[in-house]
Enzyme design. Structure first.
Site, short mmCIF file in Angstrom:
data_model
loop_
_atom_site.label_atom_id
_atom_site.label_comp_id
_atom_site.label_asym_id
_atom_site.label_seq_id
_atom_site.Cartn_x
_atom_site.Cartn_y
_atom_site.Cartn_z
N LYS A 1 0.83 -1.21 0.00
CA LYS A 1 0.00 0.00 0.00
C LYS A 1 0.87 1.26 0.00
CE LYS A 1 -2.03 -1.09 3.93
NZ LYS A 1 -1.44 -2.39 4.26
N ARG B 1 -9.51 0.75 8.50
CA ARG B 1 -9.06 -0.60 8.84
C ARG B 1 -10.09 -1.36 9.65
NH1 ARG B 1 -3.22 0.54 8.63
NH2 ARG B 1 -1.99 -1.32 8.95
N ARG C 1 11.74 -5.44 4.65
CA ARG C 1 11.43 -4.03 4.35
C ARG C 1 12.39 -3.07 5.05
NH1 ARG C 1 5.35 -2.03 4.69
NH2 ARG C 1 5.39 -2.75 6.85
N ARG D 1 11.30 -0.87 10.46
CA ARG D 1 10.21 -0.53 11.38
C ARG D 1 10.20 -1.46 12.57
NH1 ARG D 1 4.65 0.25 8.11
NH2 ARG D 1 3.91 -0.92 9.94
N ARG E 1 -0.33 -8.85 13.44
CA ARG E 1 -0.93 -7.90 12.49
C ARG E 1 -1.81 -8.65 11.49
NH1 ARG E 1 4.39 -5.07 10.63
NH2 ARG E 1 3.12 -3.76 9.28
#
Ligand code: AMP
Length: 238
Positions: free
Chosen positions: A26, A105, A143, A176, A187
């Site tokens: 996203k 969300r 990431r 992160r 998550r």
């Protein structure tokens, strides 16, 4: 005032919501759409991280609650997030359109957004970026993010030219705090329970919804999103 650039948000059918699981891409796609259409990316995750990292706001009750929930892979309360979005949408740069990344969300957030935008010139369009769950973990653990320009890399699939350094700014890339396997599992649970119903909510409004295959190269996904937006733009409103 100068004319807007040729690629303006006039192309867009309305404000764009990007939906998808953690690691679906996203943020990457939102940044590309932002550059292409000259409209802001509003990422509730980024806004919350800015609060969490702000020396003053982090120590407020809201700031410390947000930090704790984010570190556990849980959602921050709807009321706080809705308020942050409401405030951000009053800023003038949203007048020609915007991309909401990571919001809504929950069904409650989606219903709040509908109410908040009642009477707006254009209804939102939702794009769901679908990626098989087994691919998401690699995206999350690989990431890396530039703390200056926000460019997102992946050590496996989109590595920077020099390991650990942003191609654009030359600064050290960061990882992160919630991009660990353990937090990813939480998550994903949160996504399945609370956000998957939001995707179904928008899917049921077929003429304002499209799903794209997010298991492709970044530029191919962008092309699919462009094509979906064009198709949605040419469809009559409900
Ligand atoms: P993201 O950067 O979108 O992956 O979001 C990181 C974390 O911020 C999430 O795991 C949540 O804890 C929190 N968060 C972001 N957006 C929302 C939202 N719309 N509602 C509740 N919590 C959110």
């Amino acid at each position: 005032m100068p004319n807007p650039p040729a690629n303006t948000s006039d192309f867009l059918p309305g404000p764009v919501l990007l939906l998808g699981a953690p690691g679906a891409g996203k943020g990457t796609q939102a940044k590309l759409l932002m550059d292409e259409f000259g409209i802001p990316q509003i990422s509730t995750g980024d806004i919350l991280r800015a609060i969490k990292n702000d020396p003053v706001k982090a120590n407020t009750p809201e700031g410390s609650q947000a930090r704790s929930l984010m570190e556990q892979g849980l959602l921050v309360p709807d009321q706080l997030v809705n308020q942050l979005v409401a405030t951000r949408l009053t800023e003038p740069d949203t007048a020609r359109g915007y991309i909401l990344d990571g919001f809504p969300r929950t069904l409650n957030q989606a219903e709040w957004l509908d109410g908040h935008l009642t009477g707006s010139a254009l209804p939102v369009v939702a794009i769901s970026i679908a990626v098989p769950e087994r691919k998401l973990l690699e995206r999350i653990t690989g990431r890396l993010i530039c703390p200056v320009c926000g460019t997102i890399y992946n050590i496996y699939s989109e590595p920077p030219k020099t390991a650990g350094v942003c191609d654009r700014d030359g600064v050290a890339l960061t990882h992160r705090a919630d991009d660990t396997e353990e937090v990813f599992r939480e998550r994903m649970k949160t996504f399945d329970q609370q956000t998957a119903p939001v995707i179904e909510y928008y899917r049921s409004h077929g003429n304002r919804f499209a799903e794209v295959n997010g298991d492709q190269a970044v530029d191919v996904i962008l092309q699919s999103i462009r094509a979906a937006l064009l198709k949605l733009r040419n469809q009559p409103a409900a």
